[in-house]
Write a protein that holds these residues in place. Structure first.
Motif, PDB file in Angstrom:
ATOM      1  N   PHE A 166      -4.814  49.633  66.106  1.00  0.00           N
ATOM      2  CA  PHE A 166      -4.446  49.995  67.475  1.00  0.00           C
ATOM      3  C   PHE A 166      -5.650  50.083  68.402  1.00  0.00           C
ATOM      4  O   PHE A 166      -5.538  50.591  69.508  1.00  0.00           O
ATOM      5  N   SER A 167      -6.805  49.606  67.967  1.00  0.00           N
ATOM      6  CA  SER A 167      -8.034  49.832  68.731  1.00  0.00           C
ATOM      7  C   SER A 167      -8.007  49.226  70.126  1.00  0.00           C
ATOM      8  O   SER A 167      -8.654  49.741  71.018  1.00  0.00           O
ATOM      9  N   GLY A 168      -7.274  48.153  70.370  1.00  0.00           N
ATOM     10  CA  GLY A 168      -7.206  47.561  71.707  1.00  0.00           C
ATOM     11  C   GLY A 168      -6.077  48.110  72.557  1.00  0.00           C
ATOM     12  O   GLY A 168      -5.939  47.747  73.726  1.00  0.00           O
ATOM     13  N   SER A 169      -5.299  48.996  72.003  1.00  0.00           N
ATOM     14  CA  SER A 169      -4.101  49.478  72.690  1.00  0.00           C
ATOM     15  C   SER A 169      -4.406  50.256  73.960  1.00  0.00           C
ATOM     16  O   SER A 169      -3.700  50.112  74.953  1.00  0.00           O
ATOM     17  N   GLU A 170      -5.446  51.080  73.952  1.00  0.00           N
ATOM     18  CA  GLU A 170      -5.751  51.877  75.137  1.00  0.00           C
ATOM     19  C   GLU A 170      -6.076  50.997  76.342  1.00  0.00           C
ATOM     20  O   GLU A 170      -5.726  51.333  77.469  1.00  0.00           O
ATOM     21  N   VAL A 171      -6.724  49.876  76.110  1.00  0.00           N
ATOM     22  CA  VAL A 171      -7.029  48.935  77.179  1.00  0.00           C
ATOM     23  C   VAL A 171      -5.729  48.388  77.760  1.00  0.00           C
ATOM     24  O   VAL A 171      -5.557  48.300  78.973  1.00  0.00           O
ATOM     25  N   VAL A 172      -4.797  48.043  76.891  1.00  0.00           N
ATOM     26  CA  VAL A 172      -3.492  47.529  77.312  1.00  0.00           C
ATOM     27  C   VAL A 172      -2.712  48.605  78.060  1.00  0.00           C
ATOM     28  O   VAL A 172      -2.133  48.333  79.114  1.00  0.00           O
ATOM     29  N   PHE A 173      -2.706  49.832  77.566  1.00  0.00           N
ATOM     30  CA  PHE A 173      -1.972  50.923  78.206  1.00  0.00           C
ATOM     31  C   PHE A 173      -2.498  51.187  79.612  1.00  0.00           C
ATOM     32  O   PHE A 173      -1.734  51.399  80.547  1.00  0.00           O
ATOM     33  N   LYS A 174      -3.812  51.163  79.756  1.00  0.00           N
ATOM     34  CA  LYS A 174      -4.417  51.392  81.077  1.00  0.00           C
ATOM     35  C   LYS A 174      -3.974  50.294  82.052  1.00  0.00           C
ATOM     36  O   LYS A 174      -3.635  50.570  83.202  1.00  0.00           O
ATOM     37  N   ARG A 175      -3.957  49.075  81.592  1.00  0.00           N
ATOM     38  CA  ARG A 175      -3.543  47.952  82.445  1.00  0.00           C
ATOM     39  C   ARG A 175      -2.081  48.112  82.881  1.00  0.00           C
ATOM     40  O   ARG A 175      -1.738  47.897  84.039  1.00  0.00           O
ATOM     41  N   TRP A 176      -1.202  48.481  81.949  1.00  0.00           N
ATOM     42  CA  TRP A 176       0.205  48.679  82.303  1.00  0.00           C
ATOM     43  C   TRP A 176       0.360  49.800  83.316  1.00  0.00           C
ATOM     44  O   TRP A 176       1.150  49.685  84.249  1.00  0.00           O
ATOM     45  N   ALA A 177      -0.390  50.875  83.138  1.00  0.00           N
ATOM     46  CA  ALA A 177      -0.322  52.004  84.075  1.00  0.00           C
ATOM     47  C   ALA A 177      -0.756  51.558  85.474  1.00  0.00           C
ATOM     48  O   ALA A 177      -0.125  51.917  86.471  1.00  0.00           O
ATOM     49  N   GLU A 178      -1.805  50.761  85.553  1.00  0.00           N
ATOM     50  CA  GLU A 178      -2.276  50.251  86.845  1.00  0.00           C
ATOM     51  C   GLU A 178      -1.215  49.369  87.500  1.00  0.00           C
ATOM     52  O   GLU A 178      -0.962  49.474  88.701  1.00  0.00           O
ATOM     53  N   GLU A 179      -0.602  48.499  86.727  1.00  0.00           N
ATOM     54  CA  GLU A 179       0.427  47.598  87.268  1.00  0.00           C
ATOM     55  C   GLU A 179       1.662  48.379  87.720  1.00  0.00           C
ATOM     56  O   GLU A 179       2.257  48.072  88.750  1.00  0.00           O
ATOM     57  N   LEU A 180       2.031  49.382  86.957  1.00  0.00           N
ATOM     58  CA  LEU A 180       3.181  50.202  87.341  1.00  0.00           C
ATOM     59  C   LEU A 180       2.898  50.949  88.652  1.00  0.00           C
ATOM     60  O   LEU A 180       3.764  51.023  89.530  1.00  0.00           O
ATOM     61  N   SER A 181       1.676  51.436  88.792  1.00  0.00           N
ATOM     62  CA  SER A 181       1.288  52.106  90.026  1.00  0.00           C
ATOM     63  C   SER A 181       1.355  51.141  91.215  1.00  0.00           C
ATOM     64  O   SER A 181       1.823  51.494  92.287  1.00  0.00           O
ATOM     65  N   ARG A 182       0.897  49.905  91.018  1.00  0.00           N
ATOM     66  CA  ARG A 182       0.972  48.903  92.092  1.00  0.00           C
ATOM     67  C   ARG A 182       2.422  48.588  92.454  1.00  0.00           C
ATOM     68  O   ARG A 182       2.747  48.383  93.619  1.00  0.00           O
TER      69      ARG A 182
END
Length: 185
Positions: A166-182
């Motif tokens: 799961f080491s790359g998951s936090e990067v993916v989660f941050k990106r989804w959060a940014e897109e949801l905010s947009r």
């Protein structure tokens, strides 16, 4: 001459298949939601006439893991940690533009409910779906879905928090959060 007819047949069969986009099926979002390629997520649906600016408060529900396809492969502790990291990423991003309502509180007409789900999680990639609902009526205003692979590794996460898968998951989660905010701003 024969070779030309073979190409005509290949194109006649192949082009219609390329032109059609397969319908995205989701148990979490419900199969009646027609997700299309979107501006913020690879697949999204926004109810016509939806105005997200009327919501000044956001409530992020706990991450749903019941639809996770690979659920049996992982320990419950790993799944809980993964859900916690996604929830933290969403709240951390959305708090910059909205008030956050505690998940135990009752939402009102000015609250947008974000209900996230992880439907797949494997070595560095994950599939995320979310419903955005009106706080008063619980009507689904939007739905999003996306599969993403993490680029880069968060070494702190790798050492302290999550297993290497799961080491790359936090990067993916941050990106989804940014897109949801947009999407909602």
């Amino acid at each position: 001459m024969r070779r030309r007819w073979i190409w005509v047949r290949v194109l006649a069969v192949g082009l219609p298949a390329c032109a059609s986009i397969p319908r995205y099926r989701s148990e979490f979002l419900g199969n009646d939601v027609e997700l299309q390629p979107g501006r913020y997520f690879r697949r999204q649906f926004i109810e016509p006439g939806t105005n997200f600016s009327r919501y000044d408060t956001v409530q992020v529900t706990p991450v749903e893991l019941g639809y996770l396809k690979e659920r049996a492969r992982y320990k419950q502790r790993e799944l809980n940690r993964l859900a916690s990291k996604l929830h933290e990423a969403l709240v951390s991003e959305l708090i910059t533009t909205h008030r956050i309502l505690d998940e135990r509180a009752s939402p009102d007409a000015h609250t947008l409910i974000v209900s996230p789900a992880l439907v797949s999680a494997t070595w560095g990639s994950a599939t995320f779906e979310a419903k955005l609902m009106d706080g008063a009526t619980r009507l689904v205003l939007a739905g999003v879905a996306e599969k993403r692979r993490g680029r880069g590794v968060n070494l702190k996460s790798l050492v302290w928090d999550l297993s290497p898968r799961f080491s790359g998951s936090e990067v993916v989660f941050k990106r989804w959060a940014e897109e949801l905010s947009r999407l909602i701003n």
